[in-house]
Structure formats: C-alpha cells, structure tokens
Enzyme design. Structure first.
Site, short mmCIF file in Angstrom:
data_model
loop_
_atom_site.label_atom_id
_atom_site.label_comp_id
_atom_site.label_asym_id
_atom_site.label_seq_id
_atom_site.Cartn_x
_atom_site.Cartn_y
_atom_site.Cartn_z
N SER A 133 0.92 -1.15 0.04
CA SER A 133 0.10 0.01 0.00
C SER A 133 0.97 1.50 -0.13
O SER A 133 2.02 1.21 0.39
CB SER A 133 -0.75 0.07 1.47
N TYR A 146 -1.14 -0.50 11.00
CA TYR A 146 -1.29 -0.68 9.45
C TYR A 146 -0.04 -0.19 8.81
O TYR A 146 0.51 -1.23 7.91
CB TYR A 146 -2.44 -0.23 9.01
P1 NDP Z 1 -11.42 -6.06 0.96
O1 NDP Z 1 -11.79 -5.85 2.31
O2 NDP Z 1 -12.40 -5.82 -0.03
O3 NDP Z 1 -10.99 -7.50 0.75
C1 NDP Z 1 -9.73 -8.24 1.74
C2 NDP Z 1 -9.64 -9.62 1.33
O4 NDP Z 1 -8.83 -10.17 2.29
C3 NDP Z 1 -11.00 -10.44 1.70
O5 NDP Z 1 -11.35 -11.20 0.56
C4 NDP Z 1 -10.90 -10.88 2.85
O6 NDP Z 1 -11.34 -12.51 2.64
C5 NDP Z 1 -9.44 -11.49 2.84
N1 NDP Z 1 -8.99 -11.64 4.11
C6 NDP Z 1 -8.67 -10.82 5.30
N2 NDP Z 1 -8.21 -11.56 6.29
C7 NDP Z 1 -7.94 -12.76 5.81
C8 NDP Z 1 -7.39 -13.98 6.38
N3 NDP Z 1 -7.06 -13.99 7.68
N4 NDP Z 1 -7.20 -14.98 5.85
C9 NDP Z 1 -7.48 -15.13 4.53
N5 NDP Z 1 -8.35 -14.00 3.65
C10 NDP Z 1 -8.42 -12.85 4.58
O7 NDP Z 1 -10.12 -5.12 0.80
P2 NDP Z 1 -9.44 -4.85 -0.36
O8 NDP Z 1 -9.38 -5.66 -1.70
O9 NDP Z 1 -8.98 -3.37 -0.49
O10 NDP Z 1 -7.92 -5.69 0.12
C11 NDP Z 1 -6.81 -6.25 -0.48
C12 NDP Z 1 -5.38 -5.68 -0.07
O11 NDP Z 1 -5.35 -4.62 -0.66
C13 NDP Z 1 -4.97 -5.68 1.29
O12 NDP Z 1 -3.95 -6.48 1.49
C14 NDP Z 1 -5.32 -4.31 1.67
O13 NDP Z 1 -4.22 -3.86 2.61
C15 NDP Z 1 -4.48 -3.75 0.17
N6 NDP Z 1 -4.81 -2.33 -0.08
C16 NDP Z 1 -6.02 -1.87 -0.24
C17 NDP Z 1 -6.51 -0.36 -0.41
C18 NDP Z 1 -7.53 0.18 -0.25
O14 NDP Z 1 -7.75 1.41 -0.24
N7 NDP Z 1 -8.70 -0.69 -0.48
C19 NDP Z 1 -5.40 0.46 -0.68
C20 NDP Z 1 -3.98 -0.29 -0.45
C21 NDP Z 1 -3.69 -1.51 -0.41
P3 NDP Z 1 -12.28 -13.27 3.92
O15 NDP Z 1 -12.86 -12.20 4.81
O16 NDP Z 1 -13.47 -13.93 3.14
O17 NDP Z 1 -11.19 -14.08 4.59
#
Ligand code: NDP
Length: 240
Positions: A133, A146
């Site tokens: 990020s 974070y």
């Molecule tokens: P979402 O919350 O939409 O997606 C996050 C995903 O991570 C979900 O599919 C969730 O699935 C999964 N997840 C969370 N915890 C676990 C776990 N313990 N085991 C397996 N899966 C897990 O957010 P984003 O798509 O935005 O996030 C994706 C990545 O992008 C992250 O790493 C985030 O830090 C990064 N990011 C996002 C930004 C933003 O503004 N959105 C900006 C910069 C980086 P489930 O709950 O079903 O397990």
C-alpha cells in the site's frame, strides 16, 4: 493458458476482481479466503475455491499442494492480497486487533512466500506479487500498526526480490492508494470511518478494483525477463 495462479483474499475487493479477470484470460486458479461461499458464488471455471485463513500455514500449504496435483501444474504466480485495515489511534486500538494485523498482513504474506519460493527458485521461474500500500511508504493518522505491517511487506518484498533475481524469479510490490473496496469493514470507530469516507468522496472513491487488477495483469504478462519491481498507484486526484 497452462499456468496456475494462487490468489489470497479472493472473496472481495481487489482479490475478487483479480480472480474474475485472470479467469477470463484462461488461467487456472486457486482462490483462497475465509468466506469460501463468496468464492464459490463467483462460479468461475477452472478455479478451485478453498477456505483459508492465511495465518494457518499448514492449511495454506495443503491447499497449494492439492491444487498443484489437481491441475498437474506448479504455481506460476502467487498473489498475496489478503489483508485487513482497522483504522484508529494506537491508544484506541485493542492489542488483539493490532496482533491480527501483524498476523494477517505480515505473517500471511510470509506463509504464502514460504510455500512457493523454493520451488520457483529451483525451476528458475515464477512470480510473487505482494499487495502492500502507499501506507507501506508513508505513515498516516490512525494507521500506526497498519503502516507497520505494510512497511514490513515493502521491506520483505524488496530484499526478497533481490535475493530471488539471480534465479529468474520476479517479485513485485503493488502499492495502491485508496481503492473502492470493503477494506473499511474492519474499522468500528464511526468518526474515523466518516473522516476516511469524506476523503474518499473527494477523490471520486479512488481507484476501482478493475483498474488495479488491469495493472497487475499487465505487469504479470510481461515476459519473465522483465521485472516491474514496484508499482505505486492512485487515482490522479489523490496526492498521496
Ligand atoms: P477487502 O476487504 O475488500 O478484501 C480483503 C480480502 O482479504 C477479503 O477477500 C478477505 O476475505 C481477505 N482476508 C482478510 N483476512 C484474511 C485472512 N485472515 N485469511 C484469508 N483471507 C483474509 O479489501 P481490499 O480488496 O481493499 O484489500 C486487498 C489488499 O489490498 C489488502 O492487503 C489491503 O491492505 C490492500 N490495499 C487496499 C487499499 C484500499 O484502499 N482498498 C489500498 C492499498 C492496499 P475473507 O474475509 O473472506 O477471509
């Protein structure tokens, strides 16, 4: 295309879009998340959907081993995408939430890398994409832990990339700013949430998951000899 791609956190946001877009391009997929029903509901061909908490190394390894056997392919691309971002001041955030962030955002990435790295090194090919990020480059309010996790992802990725380069293995760090996803679902402090949403609104909600996905696909589909090392991206209106 006879290539196997593993995507963590494929049930929502960026990971879900990556699953849809890579599927459309004919790749074989192993999709992982805790909410397996959401993966199954995507109804994608040539995609194995398995329940996984990325902090569970044994299950992570088992799922990768089984997918490799099923498709008779070794993992060519691992996307460590799963992550959480509960925002709040350090003095408000309970210790369990802080530890969860470390476990999921850092250890989850290490678990995934550990599972594929030696095989890629031996085969002298493969790509790992770690979703960090802009929070991995600059600190910001309500993000102390974070920030810590994403700084760690940046550092681990950069040095791992250098160590894997002689073996023709690519490691790409993706550093998006605001993307329009459900990432804020883990933030319970209403004031912090509203402040974030105001910023997001000002920039027309930031990038779409589709925009991020298309850049990841571009980077991956470059010839193996070309390594895009880090991509920092935001919607144009977002300064940081
Ligand atoms: P979402 O919350 O939409 O997606 C996050 C995903 O991570 C979900 O599919 C969730 O699935 C999964 N997840 C969370 N915890 C676990 C776990 N313990 N085991 C397996 N899966 C897990 O957010 P984003 O798509 O935005 O996030 C994706 C990545 O992008 C992250 O790493 C985030 O830090 C990064 N990011 C996002 C930004 C933003 O503004 N959105 C900006 C910069 C980086 P489930 O709950 O079903 O397990």
């Amino acid at each position: 295309m006879e290539k196997l791609i593993v995507i963590t956190g494929a049930s929502s946001g960026i990971g879900k879009q990556l699953a849809i877009d890579f599927n459309e391009r004919g790749y074989k997929l192993l999709l992982l998340a805790r909410r397996v029903d959401l993966l199954v509901n995507l109804n994608l061909e040539n995609a194995i959907c398995k329940q996984l908490d990325v902090t569970d190394y044994e299950n992570f390894k088992l799922q990768v081993d089984e997918a490799e056997k099923y498709f008779n392919l070794k993992v060519d691309l691992l996307i460590n995408n799963a992550g959480i971002m509960p925002l709040d001041k350090i003095y408000n955030l309970d210790l369990k939430t802080q530890h969860d962030m470390i476990d999921i955002n850092i250890k989850g990435v290490l678990n995934g890398m550990n599972i594929v790295i030696n095989d890629m090194k031996e085969r002298k090919t493969g790509t790992i994409i770690n979703i960090s990020s802009v929070a991995g480059r600059w600190t910001g309010e309500n993000r102390a832990v974070y920030n810590g996790t994403k700084f760690a992802v940046h550092a681990i990725s950069e040095q791992s990339r250098r160590e894997l380069a002689p073996f023709n293995v690519r490691l790409l760090t993706i550093a998006p700013a605001i993307v329009d996803t459900n990432l804020l679902d883990n933030t319970s402090n209403k004031e912090v949430l509203n402040d974030y949403l105001k910023v997001k609104e000002k920039i027309n909600n930031g990038l779409t998951p589709k925009q991020v996905s298309s850049i990841i696909i571009y980077a991956y589909e470059l010839p193996q000899e070309i390594s895009l090392k880090e991509i920092v991206l935001s919607s144009t209106k977002q300064a940081i």
